[in-house]
Structures are given as structure tokens and as C-alpha cells.
Design a protein around this motif. Structure first.
Motif, PDB file in Angstrom:
ATOM      1  N   MET A  70       0.838  -1.172   0.000  1.00  0.00           N
ATOM      2  CA  MET A  70       0.000   0.000   0.000  1.00  0.00           C
ATOM      3  C   MET A  70       0.887   1.240   0.000  1.00  0.00           C
ATOM      4  O   MET A  70       1.914   1.290   0.646  1.00  0.00           O
ATOM      5  CB  MET A  70      -0.901   0.016   1.216  1.00  0.00           C
ATOM      6  N   LYS A  71       0.428   2.236  -0.680  1.00  0.00           N
ATOM      7  CA  LYS A  71       1.081   3.533  -0.696  1.00  0.00           C
ATOM      8  C   LYS A  71       0.354   4.454   0.286  1.00  0.00           C
ATOM      9  O   LYS A  71      -0.811   4.233   0.608  1.00  0.00           O
ATOM     10  CB  LYS A  71       1.018   4.138  -2.097  1.00  0.00           C
ATOM     11  N   GLY A  72       1.046   5.512   0.722  1.00  0.00           N
ATOM     12  CA  GLY A  72       0.422   6.486   1.595  1.00  0.00           C
ATOM     13  C   GLY A  72      -0.839   7.045   0.959  1.00  0.00           C
ATOM     14  O   GLY A  72      -0.867   7.331  -0.234  1.00  0.00           O
ATOM     15  N   GLY A  73      -1.894   7.175   1.729  1.00  0.00           N
ATOM     16  CA  GLY A  73      -3.153   7.709   1.229  1.00  0.00           C
ATOM     17  C   GLY A  73      -4.086   6.661   0.670  1.00  0.00           C
ATOM     18  O   GLY A  73      -5.236   6.959   0.365  1.00  0.00           O
ATOM     19  N   GLU A  74      -3.622   5.423   0.536  1.00  0.00           N
ATOM     20  CA  GLU A  74      -4.509   4.352   0.075  1.00  0.00           C
ATOM     21  C   GLU A  74      -5.218   3.764   1.289  1.00  0.00           C
ATOM     22  O   GLU A  74      -4.726   3.824   2.414  1.00  0.00           O
ATOM     23  CB  GLU A  74      -3.715   3.285  -0.668  1.00  0.00           C
ATOM     24  N   PHE A  75      -6.390   3.182   1.058  1.00  0.00           N
ATOM     25  CA  PHE A  75      -7.231   2.734   2.153  1.00  0.00           C
ATOM     26  C   PHE A  75      -7.816   1.378   1.823  1.00  0.00           C
ATOM     27  O   PHE A  75      -8.264   1.146   0.696  1.00  0.00           O
ATOM     28  CB  PHE A  75      -8.345   3.755   2.378  1.00  0.00           C
ATOM     29  N   ILE A  76      -7.831   0.469   2.797  1.00  0.00           N
ATOM     30  CA  ILE A  76      -8.425  -0.859   2.648  1.00  0.00           C
ATOM     31  C   ILE A  76      -9.714  -0.895   3.461  1.00  0.00           C
ATOM     32  O   ILE A  76      -9.748  -0.456   4.613  1.00  0.00           O
ATOM     33  CB  ILE A  76      -7.469  -1.960   3.149  1.00  0.00           C
ATOM     34  N   GLY A  77     -10.769  -1.396   2.849  1.00  0.00           N
ATOM     35  CA  GLY A  77     -12.051  -1.510   3.526  1.00  0.00           C
ATOM     36  C   GLY A  77     -12.803  -2.723   3.021  1.00  0.00           C
ATOM     37  O   GLY A  77     -12.345  -3.426   2.121  1.00  0.00           O
TER      38      GLY A  77
END
Length: 55
Positions: A1-8
Motif C-alpha cells: 500500500m502507498k500512503g493515502g490508500e485505504f483498505i475496507g
């Protein structure tokens, strides 16, 4: 994951289900909301964190 990415969750309305990359909500990306949450968390836990002025 890169900064600013989000897992939901990948299910209905992103409320349940397996993990996937999702878009961050407008409210979650709001700097003023984040600052207020941080300040409230410090008040409620009586723990203070000092950051460099650049942050």
C-alpha cells in the motif's frame, strides 16, 4: 500500500465483506476533522504527543 490508500470491506456500502482497496471518504480526508479527532483523543486519554512544527 502507498500512503493515502485505504483498505475496507468489499460488500454492500463497504460495510461488510472481504478486504479491498476503497476510496477514502471526504470526511476522512478533511484535515480539520483529523485535527479535532486528534485533539479530542488526547483529551480523553490524557496523553499528549508533540510533533515538529513542519507537521
Amino acid at each position: 500500500m502507498k500512503g493515502g490508500e485505504f483498505i475496507g470491506p468489499d460488500g454492500f456500502a463497504e460495510l461488510r465483506g472481504g478486504p479491498k482497496q476503497v476510496q477514502l471518504s471526504t470526511a476522512a480526508a478533511d484535515p480539520q476533522t483529523g485535527r479535532r479527532l486528534w485533539e479530542l483523543s488526547e483529551q480523553l486519554t490524557d496523553v499528549r504527543f508533540l510533533f515538529p512544527a513542519a507537521l
